[in-house]
Design a protein around this motif. Structure first.
Motif, mmCIF file in Angstrom:
data_model
loop_
_atom_site.group_PDB
_atom_site.id
_atom_site.type_symbol
_atom_site.label_atom_id
_atom_site.label_comp_id
_atom_site.label_asym_id
_atom_site.label_seq_id
_atom_site.Cartn_x
_atom_site.Cartn_y
_atom_site.Cartn_z
ATOM 1 N N ARG A 1 3.922 5.739 -5.472
ATOM 2 C CA ARG A 1 3.810 5.896 -6.924
ATOM 3 C C ARG A 1 2.812 6.982 -7.289
ATOM 4 N NH1 ARG A 1 4.416 0.217 -6.986
ATOM 5 N NH2 ARG A 1 2.150 -0.074 -6.973
ATOM 6 N N ARG A 2 1.679 6.994 -6.561
ATOM 7 C CA ARG A 2 0.687 8.037 -6.842
ATOM 8 C C ARG A 2 1.264 9.431 -6.556
ATOM 9 N NH1 ARG A 2 -2.931 4.181 -4.637
ATOM 10 N NH2 ARG A 2 -2.783 5.163 -2.574
ATOM 11 N N LYS A 3 2.013 9.532 -5.443
ATOM 12 C CA LYS A 3 2.617 10.825 -5.118
ATOM 13 C C LYS A 3 3.624 11.239 -6.190
ATOM 14 C CE LYS A 3 2.134 10.592 -0.089
ATOM 15 N NZ LYS A 3 2.855 10.527 1.211
ATOM 16 N N LYS B 1 0.831 -1.204 0.000
ATOM 17 C CA LYS B 1 0.000 0.000 0.000
ATOM 18 C C LYS B 1 0.872 1.263 0.000
ATOM 19 C CE LYS B 1 -3.936 -2.118 2.383
ATOM 20 N NZ LYS B 1 -4.780 -2.101 3.604
ATOM 21 N N GLN B 2 1.930 1.237 0.812
ATOM 22 C CA GLN B 2 2.823 2.403 0.849
ATOM 23 C C GLN B 2 3.487 2.636 -0.508
ATOM 24 O OE1 GLN B 2 5.535 1.632 4.028
ATOM 25 N NE2 GLN B 2 4.055 2.132 5.653
ATOM 26 N N GLN B 3 3.871 1.550 -1.181
ATOM 27 C CA GLN B 3 4.471 1.695 -2.502
ATOM 28 C C GLN B 3 3.491 2.290 -3.495
ATOM 29 O OE1 GLN B 3 5.882 -2.200 -3.463
ATOM 30 N NE2 GLN B 3 7.777 -2.006 -2.236
ATOM 31 N N GLU B 4 2.231 1.823 -3.424
ATOM 32 C CA GLU B 4 1.221 2.385 -4.315
ATOM 33 C C GLU B 4 1.013 3.869 -4.031
ATOM 34 O OE1 GLU B 4 -2.205 0.005 -3.803
ATOM 35 O OE2 GLU B 4 -1.400 -1.745 -4.884
ATOM 36 N N ASP B 5 0.965 4.221 -2.720
ATOM 37 C CA ASP B 5 0.827 5.638 -2.367
ATOM 38 C C ASP B 5 2.021 6.445 -2.882
ATOM 39 O OD1 ASP B 5 -1.534 5.035 -1.120
ATOM 40 O OD2 ASP B 5 -0.631 4.862 0.894
ATOM 41 N N GLU C 1 3.642 10.329 -9.344
ATOM 42 C CA GLU C 1 2.916 10.741 -10.543
ATOM 43 C C GLU C 1 2.331 12.137 -10.377
ATOM 44 O OE1 GLU C 1 0.083 7.708 -11.180
ATOM 45 O OE2 GLU C 1 1.540 6.222 -11.922
ATOM 46 N N THR C 2 1.807 12.407 -9.156
ATOM 47 C CA THR C 2 1.258 13.742 -8.895
ATOM 48 C C THR C 2 2.347 14.811 -9.015
ATOM 49 O OG1 THR C 2 -0.370 12.759 -7.401
ATOM 50 C CG2 THR C 2 -0.006 15.135 -7.237
ATOM 51 N N LYS D 1 5.150 14.585 -10.711
ATOM 52 C CA LYS D 1 5.529 14.720 -12.114
ATOM 53 C C LYS D 1 4.534 15.591 -12.862
ATOM 54 C CE LYS D 1 8.106 10.407 -12.702
ATOM 55 N NZ LYS D 1 8.151 9.098 -13.395
#
Length: 346
Positions: A156-158, A150-154, A160-161, A163
């Motif tokens: 990645r989302r951060k 879950k932390q890795q997914e968060d 992408e945000t 970027k």
């Protein structure tokens, strides 16, 4: 007979005197010998006394030496006894130190044995704890695996945000710079248009000036064609201090103009001849530079007369004073090239 007896008596007296003299000499020699023997006896007695004294001193010194020798032997015996006692004491100390060292080594050995035993026990305990911790770590890893995912997914989302934000900021910066470049280009184009318009206006004014100049040359040609009457009029015009170029032409005689006209070709207009007689701006600048010794773009007012003579425009003192008054309005004693050129063209 009496003489013989006197002579015998004198001889006997002389003989007695000689005998007495000899006896006195013998007595003196004996006295000296006795004195010498007495001195020798005194010296011998002194030597005997000194010898006895020396003998006593030697005997005393020998006794002292013997006493010292006895004392030295006694000290040696005592020192030997002390050395023996010290050796015995050292031997006892060595034995005691050896015994103490053996006891110390035994204690150290026992301590090492105890330390090794404790180390083994601690190592076993540590291994047990490590096994338990590894087991707990496996359990925690299994439990935290989902959390990490879950932390890795968060993350990645951060990322992408971030970027996207950076891309947006870069796009805005690009648009801002593009707008600035466009505005700068428009401003530069407007400046170019303004300069082009100014150039056209300057060209138009230059054409007007050239037309005025041609008109002035035509008037000059008409004046020159009048002969002697025009010469007097030209001299009157030369007295005007504000027109140095007219002076340069007006002071010429009709004969000179006639010779110039005869030398020019049949198709050369009179205006072209007058224009050739006038110094160009380059000629004026070169003549001015000859008197600008410091290279600062100005000359002294005292050099104006020589400069005008070099340019073919000699002035009388009155005209020269008026020209200096017009050029050096600040009364600084200097004339700049710009002021002179404007005055020359005027």
């Amino acid at each position: 007979m009496a003489d013989d007896s006197v002579e015998r008596m004198a001889r006997s007296i002389l003989a007695e005197k000689r005998a007495r003299k000899a006896a006195e000499d013998d007595a003196l020699r004996l006295y000296n010998r006795v004195r010498q023997l007495q001195k020798e006896e005194d010296r011998a007695q002194k030597r005997i006394v000194e010898t006895k004294k020396r003998a006593k001193e030697i005997i005393k010194a020998r006794e002292r030496n013997e006493q010292k020798l006895l004392e030295k032997e006694q000290r040696h015996r005592e020192l030997a006894e002390q050395v023996e006692e010290q050796k015995l004491e050292n031997l006892r100390a060595k034995e005691e130190a050896l015994r103490h060292r053996i006891e110390q080594e035994n204690r150290v050995y026992q301590d090492k044995l105890e330390t090794v035993q404790k180390t083994k026990e601690e190592r076993a305990e540590i291994e047990r704890l490590l096994a338990e911790s590894r087991l707990l770590a496996r359990k925690e890893a299994l439990e935290q695996k989902d959390t990490i995912r879950k932390q890795q997914e968060d993350a990645r989302r951060k990322i992408e945000t971030l970027k996207l934000q950076k891309l947006t900021a870069a796009q805005e910066e690009y648009e801002r710079r593009l707008k600035e470049e466009i505005d700068a280009k428009i401003a530069k184009e407007q400046e170019i248009e303004r300069l082009a318009q100014m150039e056209l206006e300057l060209i138009e004014r230059l054409k007007n000036k050239q037309a005025e100049q041609r008109k002035a040359y035509q008037q000059l040609e008409a004046v020159l064609s009048l002969g002697s009457v025009s010469t007097s009029k030209g001299l009157a015009a030369a007295s005007k201090p504000g027109s140095p170029k007219v002076v340069a032409v007006a002071v010429q005689s009709p004969e000179r103009h006639g010779s110039n006209l005869s030398q020019q070709g049949p198709g050369t207009p009179p205006q072209q001849e007058a224009q050739d007689a006038e110094p160009s701006e380059e000629d004026v600048a070169r003549a001015f530079a000859m008197y600008d010794t410091d290279g600062v773009g100005e000359i002294p007012t005292l050099s104006l007369d020589s400069l005008l003579r070099d340019l073919g425009v000699p002035l009388n003192p009155s005209q020269l004073s008026q020209a200096i008054a017009q050029l050096d309005t600040s009364q600084s004693g200097k004339i700049t090239f710009g002021e002179f050129l404007l005055w020359w063209k005027g």
